[in-house]
Design a protein around this motif. Structure first.
Motif, PDB file in Angstrom:
ATOM      1  N   ASP A 132      57.034  53.547 -15.101  1.00 59.68           N
ATOM      2  CA  ASP A 132      57.915  52.395 -14.646  1.00 59.68           C
ATOM      3  C   ASP A 132      58.552  51.750 -15.954  1.00 59.68           C
ATOM      4  OD1 ASP A 132      59.214  50.682 -12.791  1.00 59.68           O
ATOM      5  OD2 ASP A 132      57.879  49.006 -13.394  1.00 59.68           O
ATOM      6  N   ALA A 133      58.007  51.670 -16.923  1.00 60.20           N
ATOM      7  CA  ALA A 133      58.524  50.897 -18.252  1.00 60.20           C
ATOM      8  C   ALA A 133      59.506  51.871 -18.707  1.00 60.20           C
ATOM      9  CB  ALA A 133      57.210  50.561 -19.209  1.00 60.20           C
ATOM     10  N   GLU A 134      59.113  53.249 -18.925  1.00 63.19           N
ATOM     11  CA  GLU A 134      59.930  54.172 -19.393  1.00 63.19           C
ATOM     12  C   GLU A 134      61.264  54.321 -18.621  1.00 63.19           C
ATOM     13  OE1 GLU A 134      61.050  57.093 -22.355  1.00 63.19           O
ATOM     14  OE2 GLU A 134      59.368  55.768 -22.471  1.00 63.19           O
ATOM     15  N   PHE A 135      61.082  54.474 -17.515  1.00 60.45           N
ATOM     16  CA  PHE A 135      62.160  54.420 -16.429  1.00 60.45           C
ATOM     17  C   PHE A 135      63.119  53.352 -16.386  1.00 60.45           C
ATOM     18  CE2 PHE A 135      60.700  57.907 -13.363  1.00 60.45           C
ATOM     19  CZ  PHE A 135      60.770  58.843 -14.489  1.00 60.45           C
ATOM     20  N   GLN A 136      62.542  52.267 -16.633  1.00 60.46           N
ATOM     21  CA  GLN A 136      63.463  50.953 -16.929  1.00 60.46           C
ATOM     22  C   GLN A 136      64.283  50.957 -18.241  1.00 60.46           C
ATOM     23  OE1 GLN A 136      61.158  47.286 -16.328  1.00 60.46           O
ATOM     24  NE2 GLN A 136      60.944  47.693 -14.135  1.00 60.46           N
ATOM     25  N   GLU A 137      63.484  51.403 -19.147  1.00 61.62           N
ATOM     26  CA  GLU A 137      64.268  51.428 -20.722  1.00 61.62           C
ATOM     27  C   GLU A 137      65.369  52.640 -20.337  1.00 61.62           C
ATOM     28  OE1 GLU A 137      63.124  52.981 -25.191  1.00 61.62           O
ATOM     29  OE2 GLU A 137      61.441  52.114 -23.793  1.00 61.62           O
ATOM     30  N   ILE A 138      65.067  53.705 -19.981  1.00 65.02           N
ATOM     31  CA  ILE A 138      65.774  54.691 -19.920  1.00 65.02           C
ATOM     32  C   ILE A 138      67.354  54.262 -19.066  1.00 65.02           C
ATOM     33  CG2 ILE A 138      66.575  56.816 -18.797  1.00 65.02           C
ATOM     34  CD1 ILE A 138      63.783  57.742 -19.617  1.00 65.02           C
ATOM     35  N   GLN A 139      66.736  53.439 -17.670  1.00 63.67           N
ATOM     36  CA  GLN A 139      67.944  53.053 -17.116  1.00 63.67           C
ATOM     37  C   GLN A 139      68.955  51.940 -17.899  1.00 63.67           C
ATOM     38  OE1 GLN A 139      66.510  51.025 -13.733  1.00 63.67           O
ATOM     39  NE2 GLN A 139      68.372  51.001 -12.687  1.00 63.67           N
ATOM     40  N   THR A 140      68.506  51.441 -18.785  1.00 64.61           N
ATOM     41  CA  THR A 140      69.243  50.438 -19.473  1.00 64.61           C
ATOM     42  C   THR A 140      69.995  50.959 -20.643  1.00 64.61           C
ATOM     43  OG1 THR A 140      67.485  49.488 -20.411  1.00 64.61           O
ATOM     44  CG2 THR A 140      67.947  48.336 -18.617  1.00 64.61           C
ATOM     45  N   THR A 141      69.258  51.871 -21.433  1.00 62.44           N
ATOM     46  CA  THR A 141      69.721  52.359 -22.613  1.00 62.44           C
ATOM     47  C   THR A 141      70.533  53.819 -22.747  1.00 62.44           C
ATOM     48  OG1 THR A 141      67.588  53.479 -23.176  1.00 62.44           O
ATOM     49  CG2 THR A 141      67.810  51.124 -24.068  1.00 62.44           C
ATOM     50  N   GLN A 142      70.208  54.609 -21.518  1.00 59.97           N
ATOM     51  CA  GLN A 142      70.741  55.715 -21.153  1.00 59.97           C
ATOM     52  C   GLN A 142      71.066  55.805 -19.743  1.00 59.97           C
ATOM     53  OE1 GLN A 142      68.146  58.560 -22.854  1.00 59.97           O
ATOM     54  NE2 GLN A 142      67.179  57.235 -24.213  1.00 59.97           N
ATOM     55  N   THR A 197      44.537  56.678 -18.510  1.00 65.50           N
ATOM     56  CA  THR A 197      43.207  57.278 -17.916  1.00 65.50           C
ATOM     57  C   THR A 197      43.201  56.885 -16.361  1.00 65.50           C
ATOM     58  OG1 THR A 197      42.341  55.196 -18.383  1.00 65.50           O
ATOM     59  CG2 THR A 197      42.112  57.005 -20.208  1.00 65.50           C
ATOM     60  N   THR A 198      44.020  56.036 -16.161  1.00 70.93           N
ATOM     61  CA  THR A 198      44.163  55.953 -14.572  1.00 70.93           C
ATOM     62  C   THR A 198      45.595  56.159 -13.850  1.00 70.93           C
ATOM     63  OG1 THR A 198      44.406  53.580 -14.647  1.00 70.93           O
ATOM     64  CG2 THR A 198      42.010  54.089 -14.644  1.00 70.93           C
ATOM     65  N   GLU A 199      45.413  56.207 -12.678  1.00 68.34           N
ATOM     66  CA  GLU A 199      46.818  56.336 -12.004  1.00 68.34           C
ATOM     67  C   GLU A 199      47.620  55.006 -12.135  1.00 68.34           C
ATOM     68  OE1 GLU A 199      48.837  57.048  -7.609  1.00 68.34           O
ATOM     69  OE2 GLU A 199      46.591  57.896  -7.985  1.00 68.34           O
ATOM     70  N   THR A 200      47.095  54.117 -12.134  1.00 69.24           N
ATOM     71  CA  THR A 200      47.801  52.457 -12.160  1.00 69.24           C
ATOM     72  C   THR A 200      48.322  52.571 -13.791  1.00 69.24           C
ATOM     73  OG1 THR A 200      46.014  51.581 -10.767  1.00 69.24           O
ATOM     74  CG2 THR A 200      47.439  50.153 -12.226  1.00 69.24           C
ATOM     75  N   GLU A 201      47.541  52.941 -14.695  1.00 71.12           N
ATOM     76  CA  GLU A 201      48.239  52.865 -15.955  1.00 71.12           C
ATOM     77  C   GLU A 201      49.436  53.796 -16.181  1.00 71.12           C
ATOM     78  OE1 GLU A 201      45.362  53.727 -19.152  1.00 71.12           O
ATOM     79  OE2 GLU A 201      43.795  52.655 -18.301  1.00 71.12           O
ATOM     80  N   ALA A 202      49.266  54.989 -15.772  1.00 73.71           N
ATOM     81  CA  ALA A 202      50.296  55.915 -15.718  1.00 73.71           C
ATOM     82  C   ALA A 202      51.625  55.448 -14.876  1.00 73.71           C
ATOM     83  CB  ALA A 202      49.883  57.257 -14.914  1.00 73.71           C
TER      84      ALA A 202
END
Length: 140
Positions: free
Chosen positions: A66-76, A56-61
């Motif tokens: 950031d969390a999704e990109f870190q996961e992609i960086q380590t797993t894919q 609902t906010t830019e900070t949440e987004a």
């Protein structure tokens, strides 16, 4: 042999030949198609994140991204390299004033065509201006 072509570019989609300077420009549109697909993939990722997490906010987004990109960086790692490449290209395009000028010209042309669609004179003027502002294929 008058039927033999002077130049041969079997893998080129578009070629510009300048006779006076004996040079040519070759453009490979396959790379643009790859770019379009990569941008489409990145857009799909963004939409998936939006619908899955519903920030609902830019900070949440930003936290989710950031969390999704870190996961992609380590797993894919291969997918991460692709995402980085897409973002670099998008950044270059956003910072290129010629692309903004071209996009503005195209948008203005379409709006004008919409409002003046029955006017042959308006269409002729738009075509003339588009042709004059396009990159020349020969000389200057």
């Amino acid at each position: 042999m008058p039927d033999t072509p002077k130049y041969s570019f079997p893998n080129a989609n578009k070629v510009q030949v300048f006779e006076k300077v004996d040079t040519y420009n070759e453009h490979n549109y396959a790379a643009e198609e790859n770019l379009k697909q990569e941008i489409k993939d990145l857009s799909t990722l963004v939409k998936t994140l939006q619908t899955t997490h519903r920030p609902t906010t830019e900070t949440e987004a930003l936290t989710i991204i950031d969390a999704e990109f870190q996961e992609i960086q380590t797993t894919q790692p291969h997918r991460w390299e692709t995402i980085q490449h897409q973002l670099q290209i998008l950044k270059r395009q956003l910072l290129n004033p010629e692309r903004h000028l071209s996009a503005g010209k195209a948008a203005l042309s379409e709006v004008t065509k919409h409002y003046l669609e029955d006017s042959v004179v308006a269409k002729a003027i738009i075509t003339y201006l588009e042709t004059m502002s396009a990159e020349p294929s020969q000389g200057e």
